[in-house]
Structures are given as structure tokens and as C-alpha cells.
Motif scaffolding. Sequence first.
Motif, PDB file in Angstrom:
ATOM      1  N   LYS A  69      -8.717   3.059  -3.386  1.00 16.09           N
ATOM      2  CA  LYS A  69      -9.357   2.765  -2.088  1.00 16.09           C
ATOM      3  C   LYS A  69      -9.982   1.372  -2.090  1.00 16.09           C
ATOM      4  O   LYS A  69      -9.818   0.596  -1.145  1.00 16.09           O
ATOM      5  CB  LYS A  69     -10.443   3.807  -1.793  1.00 16.09           C
ATOM      6  N   GLY A  70     -10.680   1.040  -3.163  1.00 15.13           N
ATOM      7  CA  GLY A  70     -11.310  -0.273  -3.256  1.00 15.13           C
ATOM      8  C   GLY A  70     -10.270  -1.386  -3.338  1.00 15.13           C
ATOM      9  O   GLY A  70     -10.409  -2.430  -2.686  1.00 15.13           O
ATOM     10  N   PHE A  71      -9.250  -1.168  -4.125  1.00 16.25           N
ATOM     11  CA  PHE A  71      -8.188  -2.158  -4.271  1.00 16.25           C
ATOM     12  C   PHE A  71      -7.518  -2.424  -2.923  1.00 16.25           C
ATOM     13  O   PHE A  71      -7.305  -3.577  -2.530  1.00 16.25           O
ATOM     14  CB  PHE A  71      -7.154  -1.663  -5.284  1.00 16.25           C
ATOM     15  N   THR A  72      -7.212  -1.352  -2.187  1.00 17.90           N
ATOM     16  CA  THR A  72      -6.529  -1.500  -0.902  1.00 17.90           C
ATOM     17  C   THR A  72      -7.404  -2.236   0.106  1.00 17.90           C
ATOM     18  O   THR A  72      -6.911  -3.048   0.904  1.00 17.90           O
ATOM     19  CB  THR A  72      -6.147  -0.116  -0.349  1.00 17.90           C
ATOM     20  N   LYS A  73      -8.735  -1.984   0.047  1.00 18.05           N
ATOM     21  CA  LYS A  73      -9.648  -2.651   0.959  1.00 18.05           C
ATOM     22  C   LYS A  73      -9.619  -4.161   0.760  1.00 18.05           C
ATOM     23  O   LYS A  73      -9.525  -4.935   1.709  1.00 18.05           O
ATOM     24  CB  LYS A  73     -11.059  -2.118   0.753  1.00 18.05           C
ATOM     25  N   ILE A  74      -9.680  -4.601  -0.508  1.00 19.18           N
ATOM     26  CA  ILE A  74      -9.637  -6.035  -0.811  1.00 19.18           C
ATOM     27  C   ILE A  74      -8.248  -6.600  -0.528  1.00 19.18           C
ATOM     28  O   ILE A  74      -8.104  -7.698   0.024  1.00 19.18           O
ATOM     29  CB  ILE A  74     -10.018  -6.292  -2.282  1.00 19.18           C
ATOM     30  N   PHE A  75      -7.219  -5.842  -0.849  1.00 24.06           N
ATOM     31  CA  PHE A  75      -5.828  -6.283  -0.695  1.00 24.06           C
ATOM     32  C   PHE A  75      -5.487  -6.559   0.765  1.00 24.06           C
ATOM     33  O   PHE A  75      -4.641  -7.393   1.086  1.00 24.06           O
ATOM     34  CB  PHE A  75      -4.903  -5.202  -1.272  1.00 24.06           C
ATOM     35  N   SER A  76      -6.188  -5.837   1.679  1.00 25.22           N
ATOM     36  CA  SER A  76      -5.887  -5.983   3.108  1.00 25.22           C
ATOM     37  C   SER A  76      -6.721  -7.060   3.797  1.00 25.22           C
ATOM     38  O   SER A  76      -6.506  -7.354   4.980  1.00 25.22           O
ATOM     39  CB  SER A  76      -6.122  -4.643   3.825  1.00 25.22           C
ATOM     40  N   ASN A  77      -7.667  -7.673   3.085  1.00 27.13           N
ATOM     41  CA  ASN A  77      -8.616  -8.599   3.716  1.00 27.13           C
ATOM     42  C   ASN A  77      -7.947  -9.749   4.460  1.00 27.13           C
ATOM     43  O   ASN A  77      -8.319 -10.088   5.587  1.00 27.13           O
ATOM     44  CB  ASN A  77      -9.586  -9.163   2.678  1.00 27.13           C
ATOM     45  N   GLN A  78      -6.994 -10.393   3.820  1.00 24.79           N
ATOM     46  CA  GLN A  78      -6.376 -11.577   4.422  1.00 24.79           C
ATOM     47  C   GLN A  78      -5.762 -11.242   5.779  1.00 24.79           C
ATOM     48  O   GLN A  78      -5.970 -11.960   6.766  1.00 24.79           O
ATOM     49  CB  GLN A  78      -5.308 -12.134   3.478  1.00 24.79           C
ATOM     50  N   ASN A  79      -5.000 -10.145   5.864  1.00 28.67           N
ATOM     51  CA  ASN A  79      -4.369  -9.771   7.129  1.00 28.67           C
ATOM     52  C   ASN A  79      -5.380  -9.252   8.145  1.00 28.67           C
ATOM     53  O   ASN A  79      -5.202  -9.437   9.359  1.00 28.67           O
ATOM     54  CB  ASN A  79      -3.275  -8.722   6.891  1.00 28.67           C
ATOM     55  N   LYS A  80      -6.437  -8.610   7.677  1.00 32.63           N
ATOM     56  CA  LYS A  80      -7.487  -8.148   8.590  1.00 32.63           C
ATOM     57  C   LYS A  80      -8.128  -9.333   9.307  1.00 32.63           C
ATOM     58  O   LYS A  80      -8.342  -9.306  10.527  1.00 32.63           O
ATOM     59  CB  LYS A  80      -8.573  -7.388   7.812  1.00 32.63           C
ATOM     60  N   ILE A  81      -8.424 -10.374   8.536  1.00 35.59           N
ATOM     61  CA  ILE A  81      -9.063 -11.570   9.113  1.00 35.59           C
ATOM     62  C   ILE A  81      -8.121 -12.240  10.111  1.00 35.59           C
ATOM     63  O   ILE A  81      -8.523 -12.624  11.215  1.00 35.59           O
ATOM     64  CB  ILE A  81      -9.469 -12.547   8.000  1.00 35.59           C
ATOM     65  N   TYR A  82      -6.860 -12.369   9.739  1.00 34.66           N
ATOM     66  CA  TYR A  82      -5.882 -13.015  10.616  1.00 34.66           C
ATOM     67  C   TYR A  82      -5.783 -12.276  11.945  1.00 34.66           C
ATOM     68  O   TYR A  82      -5.859 -12.869  13.024  1.00 34.66           O
ATOM     69  CB  TYR A  82      -4.508 -13.068   9.941  1.00 34.66           C
ATOM     70  N   HIS A  83      -5.603 -10.957  11.886  1.00 34.56           N
ATOM     71  CA  HIS A  83      -5.404 -10.175  13.110  1.00 34.56           C
ATOM     72  C   HIS A  83      -6.680 -10.100  13.950  1.00 34.56           C
ATOM     73  O   HIS A  83      -6.610  -9.997  15.178  1.00 34.56           O
ATOM     74  CB  HIS A  83      -4.895  -8.771  12.759  1.00 34.56           C
ATOM     75  N   ALA A  84      -7.829 -10.191  13.297  1.00 28.03           N
ATOM     76  CA  ALA A  84      -9.086 -10.163  14.048  1.00 28.03           C
ATOM     77  C   ALA A  84      -9.224 -11.388  14.934  1.00 28.03           C
ATOM     78  O   ALA A  84      -9.854 -11.341  16.000  1.00 28.03           O
ATOM     79  CB  ALA A  84     -10.263 -10.084  13.076  1.00 28.03           C
ATOM     80  N   TYR A  85      -8.637 -12.506  14.524  1.00 27.79           N
ATOM     81  CA  TYR A  85      -8.757 -13.754  15.297  1.00 27.79           C
ATOM     82  C   TYR A  85      -7.492 -14.102  16.089  1.00 27.79           C
ATOM     83  O   TYR A  85      -7.394 -15.163  16.686  1.00 27.79           O
ATOM     84  CB  TYR A  85      -9.107 -14.911  14.375  1.00 27.79           C
ATOM     85  N   ASN A  86      -6.508 -13.191  16.077  1.00 30.04           N
ATOM     86  CA  ASN A  86      -5.261 -13.448  16.819  1.00 30.04           C
ATOM     87  C   ASN A  86      -4.870 -12.281  17.707  1.00 30.04           C
ATOM     88  O   ASN A  86      -3.694 -12.052  17.969  1.00 30.04           O
ATOM     89  CB  ASN A  86      -4.118 -13.766  15.832  1.00 30.04           C
ATOM     90  N   ASP A  87      -5.880 -11.539  18.139  1.00 33.35           N
ATOM     91  CA  ASP A  87      -5.679 -10.433  19.100  1.00 33.35           C
ATOM     92  C   ASP A  87      -4.605  -9.454  18.640  1.00 33.35           C
ATOM     93  O   ASP A  87      -3.857  -8.921  19.457  1.00 33.35           O
ATOM     94  CB  ASP A  87      -5.314 -10.995  20.490  1.00 33.35           C
TER      95      ASP A  87
END
Length: 407
Positions: A386-404
Motif C-alpha cells: 500500500k505504501g509503495f503504491t502510494k509513492i509510486f503513483s505520486n508523479q501521475n497524481k500530480i500531473y492529473h491534478a493540474y491537467n483536469d
Amino acid sequence: MAIEKAENQGNNMKLVLAFSGGLDTSYCVKYLSEQGYEVHSVIVNTGGFSKEELDEIAQKAEMLEVKQHSTIDETDNFYQKCLRFLIYGNVLRNNTYPLSVSAERVFQAIAIVEHAKAIGAKFIAHGSTGAGNDQVRFDLIFSILAPDISIITPIRDQRLSRQEEVAYLQAKGVDVNWEKAKYSINKGLWGTSVGGQETLTSNQSLPEEAYPSQLEEKSPKSVKLKFEEGELKGIDSQGFSNPVEAILKLQELAAPYAIGRDIHVGDTIIGIKGRVGFEAAAPLIIIKAHHLLEKHTLAKWQQYWKEQLANWYGMMLHEGQYLDPVMRDMEAFMEHSQKRVTGTVEVKLLPYRFELIGIESKYDLMASKYGQYGEMNLAWSGEDVKGFTKIFSNQNKIYHAYNDGEN
């Protein structure tokens, strides 16, 4: 371009002809002799020929009245300096063709150049057409290693059809079987290529009888291939100190099943598309078995980068660029990657096909203590994932948060 007669070239009329005994090179013997050249034929065996076949080719050269015929065996050198790297790299051009002819032509050309130098020949000839890859491979090697020796190419220069060659030879009293001459066959350790009228089309397949090996065995048979650091060193209970012997043995076992037939479609060196049939039972089985063993014994990024380099290596070899120093660099990488590619692969032989059953290896990374895929994790917990997946997804989470949410 007309071929200037040898008497106009000076006193040295000695010419070395790359000779296979086939239609094209038989034509070259007669034509070049008629032009005043002193023809010395040479066949370079890179594997696949029996002693009887080589003797038959020598007899044909004698019948055609060459000045001298020589047989040069380059099989072991060909394996050590080329084939083992094609195995290490699992090289299949366009995921189909094991470079049966592409690979051997380079080593045949090198051996022919050395022979020409040894006997003091002023000319080298080959029977390539003007529409294929071999003309470039031969010319390239000859011009690099022997820039002072002239290259003579009657078939290419006269733009002859196979029927025209047959008619010429028959007029000279040479008996030629047209039915047999319809197909151009190049036999070697790493497979046999077959070209004919069907391969000039985009929709026709070669007839059964065009292939050298016919279906003779229908009962399934399992064989165990033993690899040591990427090289085939054993088949079932029989060990081989020389991998060439292992390749020949596997070919003997698999050929009666008519395994390894296909038609390759690819981009030629000269920029046109081309088709060629081939039969390569042992090469295809070895490459696929070796690749399976690597999937179990190599790390993720080893496999990835070796695949990139091997594809490039195959392309360079296909285009006759074996003498480029970058090839030695790629070979060093591939050889180093084989340190743990040791184990046994079981293969089932069947009519027209084969199946990979599985592997056994002390370096099998799947047989680890860390976990079994889809079943049990032994070296981490669910919370760790769970922790690994949370960190692993950070880059795409940030991108999608700022690109609707757009991709």
C-alpha cells in the motif's frame, strides 16, 4: 556495365570466384573463363554441408573446368565470432528470420579475400544479382579488406534471369535441370534459405517440395537442451564440448519434423522490400529455448537492454557491417550477460512446430524465497505494498491534478 576481357587487364588473369555449385556461380565459371580469366573457385563452408555434398560441389567445379577448386571450412570460426552472439541476443530479424544467410555471407567474404590474397589473385567475383543484399555484403567486405582487388559481378552487370543463365549453360554443353534451377537454395549451419518465383510475390507460399527437409516423423518427441553460460552444450544425456556439434545434432533430430519453415519479409539494404523462404529447425528451437531460460535467469533491465542491443546487432550484421568496431562493444555486453544463463530447457518436437515445456536452473529467479506470483508474498506485507503504491503513483497524481484529468 560490360566486363572488360582479362587480356586487356594485364598479365595477371587470376580470379577467385565465390562458388556454391548453383546456377549463378556455374554461369560465372563459364562466362569468366570465356572472357579470359583464370578462374579459381572456392566454397566456404560455414556449416550444414556434408563431406559428400562438398565433394559433389568440387566435382562440379572440375566439370566446369576451373583452374583450381578449394574448400575452406569456417564453421567453428563462424560460430565463435558470430553465431553465439546471435544466440545470446535471441536475434530474429522482424521477429521471424534467424539471419541464416546474412550472418554467413560476412564470414564467407572474409575467407574469400584471404584466399585471394594468398594465391595472388587480382580479381574476386561473386554471383549475386543486382536486386539483393548479398551484392552489398560481398562488395563491402571485399572493398574494406582488399581495396586493390577488382570485384567482378557478371549476373549483376548483365541483369540476367535464371532462364537466360540456363540457356547459356545448355548452349555450352552444361546439363542443367530447370526444375531444380527454379529455386535458389543457400545452405548453412544457421539455416537454409529458399528463393523462387513464389517469393517474388506478396501472396504465394513455397510448395512443400521446395524445402530441403520433408516431413518424415510424426510421433511427438521431447528433448532436453542443456545450456552453459548461454551456449548449447548438451542434448538429453549427450554432452558436447563443441556447440557446433550440438547444433548439428539438434538439426538432425528436428529436421524430420519439418520444423522451422517460414517466409521472411523485410527491408533490404538497397531499400526495397523482399521475401525469402527459409528452413531453420535447430536455430529457431535454440533461440526460443535460450530466450525462455533467460526469462528465468536474467534481471529485468538486463533483458531490456540486451534486447535493444541485440536488435541493433542483428540489423548491423544483416547489412554487412560486421567490421564496424561497435559490433565488438555489443558482443562484450551480450557475452557478459550470459554468466548465469545455465540450465536445461525441455522442448517437445511435433510435426511443423515445437513447444517449450519448461526449464530447470540453479539460477532460476522464479524459484526464490521471496514469493510466488499471484499466490504468496513472503518478503513483504500488504501494508508495504500500500505504501509503495502510494509513492509510486505520486508523479501521475500530480500531473492529473493540474491537467483536469486529461491524458
